[in-house]
Design an enzyme around this catalytic site. Structure first.
Site, PDB file in Angstrom:
ATOM      1  N   LEU A 120       0.757  -1.254   0.057  1.00 40.49           N
ATOM      2  CA  LEU A 120       0.087  -0.027   0.083  1.00 40.49           C
ATOM      3  C   LEU A 120       1.094   1.098   0.219  1.00 40.49           C
ATOM      4  O   LEU A 120       1.878   1.174   0.899  1.00 40.49           O
ATOM      5  CB  LEU A 120      -0.704   0.127   1.162  1.00 40.49           C
ATOM      6  CG  LEU A 120      -1.970  -0.845   1.410  1.00 40.49           C
ATOM      7  CD1 LEU A 120      -2.649  -0.736   2.741  1.00 40.49           C
ATOM      8  CD2 LEU A 120      -2.938  -0.974   0.176  1.00 40.49           C
ATOM      9  N   ASP A 121       0.511   2.308  -0.527  1.00 34.93           N
ATOM     10  CA  ASP A 121       1.314   3.592  -0.588  1.00 34.93           C
ATOM     11  C   ASP A 121       1.342   4.029   0.558  1.00 34.93           C
ATOM     12  O   ASP A 121       0.413   3.686   1.489  1.00 34.93           O
ATOM     13  CB  ASP A 121       0.474   4.619  -1.596  1.00 34.93           C
ATOM     14  CG  ASP A 121       0.608   4.125  -3.053  1.00 34.93           C
ATOM     15  OD1 ASP A 121       1.341   3.498  -3.419  1.00 34.93           O
ATOM     16  OD2 ASP A 121      -0.226   4.792  -3.672  1.00 34.93           O
TER      17      ASP A 121
END
Length: 308
Positions: free
Chosen positions: A145-146
């Site tokens: 996930l960013d």
């Protein structure tokens, strides 16, 4: 008849603890003072405070725990190993094959080339977590996930499981649902965005309408809440490309709130308006469908309380 232990074998936990039967109702602290010979009140308090006492197999630190006849109080000689505090994440599920976590916005999933060497990441913390049990334990990245995206993500606990999950990702993952707070009123109640994504030299993802010009990306969305300034969308990923939702939201003219990189002009919630809400997948070993769902972050509802 069982023989004695082999010489040199490690002692079991049972050998290092002592059990006391409860014969009359009383509170735990006085019971321990009465039963642990040669230990003063302060020593007993310390044993209790360090989690070395259990009643009926359940650990307790309460001095005034009410004991009843028939219960058994066990005192361990060793202090239990303290769990490492986890920053910016919580563990939703763990077995011998996988760890599923909920990650906060702002925490890196894994070190990037641009990150300082000692930066706290989900990966580093979970590696330390599994090595508390055994120094040889490791974890392996399955997906990311960013940094500024929060929500559910998974790590593998062996290379074999990592490979299995990555090789069959499209078939294994049954649901991957995000919520996105985006700028402007999204007019279409439901929609699908399809394009080809490619990365520039500056590591920004670009969307192309030309087939085969990059990796194919498909995003489905539906509007959950909307006013004239903002919309809250449920976003379902058919493919999982880097920055896919962020690029696609910019494509339809509704960038994710706080996403300056992909065209946002507002920072109303002080973070990126993207949260991985649901991850459902076939467990790589048991074959059972497992599903993890988290709440929509309260911050994402803020624009709808103030600007109806």
């Amino acid at each position: 008849m069982h023989r004695g232990k082999k010489r040199g074998a490690p002692q079991s936990q049972a050998d290092k603890s002592k059990s006391y039967p409860v014969t009359e109702p009383m509170e735990l602290l006085p019971f321990l003072i009465k039963n642990i010979s040669g230990a003063g009140r302060n020593v007993v308090k310390s044993i209790l405070a360090h989690g070395q006492v259990s009643v009926g197999g359940k650990s307790t630190t309460a001095y005034n725990y009410p004991l009843q006849p028939g219960q058994t109080v066990t005192v361990g000689k060793d202090r239990p190993q303290e769990k490492l505090p986890l920053e910016g994440l919580s563990i939703l599920f763990e077995d011998e094959h996988i760890i599923v976590i909920k990650k906060d916005s702002g925490l890196l999933s894994i070190s990037s080339d641009a990150a300082p060497e000692n930066e706290i990441t989900a990966y580093r913390q979970l590696m330390a977590h599994v090595r508390q049990e055994n120094a040889k334990n490791r974890i392996f990245v399955v997906h990311r996930l960013d940094r500024d995206t929060s929500g559910v993500m998974m790590f593998a606990k062996s290379e074999a499981v990592q490979q299995q999950l990555q090789n069959s990702w499209q078939d294994t993952v049954q649901e991957r649902i995000y919520v996105a707070l985006v700028e402007g009123a999204v007019k279409k109640e439901k929609g699908t965005i399809s394009s080809w994504l490619k990365e520039s030299k500056t590591l920004k993802m670009y969307s192309s309408s030309y087939p085969k010009d990059g990796l194919h990306a498909v995003t489905h969305y539906k509007v959950l809440r909307s006013n004239k300034n903002f919309s809250l969308l449920e976003v379902n990923l058919e493919t999982g490309r880097k920055n896919q939702i962020r690029v696609h939201m910019e494509d339809i003219g509704h960038p994710v709130v706080g996403d300056k990189k992909y065209g946002a002009r507002t920072r109303i919630i002080g973070r990126l308006g993207l949260h991985a809400r649901v991850l459902a997948f076939t467990h790589p070993i048991t074959g059972k469908l497992v599903r993890f769902e988290t709440d929509i972050p309260k911050l994402f509802l803020k624009p709808f309380h103030t600007t109806e």
